[in-house]
Design an enzyme around this catalytic site. Structure first.
Site: not given
Ligand code: GRF
Length: 196
Positions: A14, A12, A109
């Site tokens: 992001n 999480g 992505h």
């Molecule tokens: C990120 O690299 C995103 O681009 C991909 O999955 C990962 C998620 O990371 N789709 P986080 O859970 O947000 O740390």
């Protein structure tokens, strides 16, 4: 005002970058709920630490597709969701959910789509494939979600240079830094155009 649902399956980071940017920069958008298909994902605990209602909703909890879909749609409607962000969500969204939010679902992505996308291209697999292909650059892409993996229209991309010494792990760290900036920036732009 954007009422955002974040769908995520993992740690999480992001989600956290988005949550922090929205509140620090006074952007007219709020994450109103978080949905994960993975009960042990870090994102659920993280969301609750920000007092954001966070739910584990998995297909395995339901006997049929229809009730699973209904649970997700009801949750979105309970919180007045009008925008969806997929941030590391490892499950394909049901087509009916996609149709319920036309041009209102985006995904981040960790590569420069249309390269290195599609089934199986997630997490470290993406970065390992980019390194194995001898690419000189990679980056992050934010795109609309349609019914195919990593296939909807591209909204924004940012690039990083790959050094000859980079590994999949070091590349992942570089790209993640960009993701944490790019996703909030795209959401900020949507918040300026979507007024309902
Ligand atoms: C990120 O690299 C995103 O681009 C991909 O999955 C990962 C998620 O990371 N789709 P986080 O859970 O947000 O740390």
């Amino acid at each position: 005002m954007l009422n955002i649902a974040v769908f995520a399956s993992g740690r999480g980071s992001n989600f956290e970058a988005l949550q922090r940017t929205l509140s620090e920069k006074n952007i007219p958008a709020a994450i109103v709920t978080v949905i994960s298909n993975n009960s042990s994902s870090g994102v659920l605990a993280l969301a609750r630490s920000f007092n954001i209602p966070a739910f584990h909703i998995s297909q395995r909890q339901f006997s049929d597709e229809g009730s699973y879909r209904k649970k997700i749609l009801e949750t979105l409607s309970t919180f007045g969701v009008n925008f969806i962000v997929l941030a590391g969500y490892m499950k394909k969204l049901d087509a009916e959910i996609i149709r319920a939010y036309p041009q209102r679902i985006i995904n981040i992505h960790p590569a420069l789509l249309p390269k290195f996308g599609g089934a199986g291209m997630y997490g470290m697999n993406v970065h390992a494939a980019v390194i194995a292909a001898g690419e000189k650059e990679s980056g992050a892409t934010v795109h609309y979600v349609n019914e195919q993996y990593d296939d909807g229209g591209i909204i924004a991309q940012e690039r990083v240079t790959i050094a000859s010494t980079d590994t999949a792990e070091s590349l992942a760290a570089k790209v993640l830094t960009i993701e944490h900036r790019l996703l909030p920036e795209v959401v900020r732009q949507f918040s300026a155009t979507i007024k309902d």
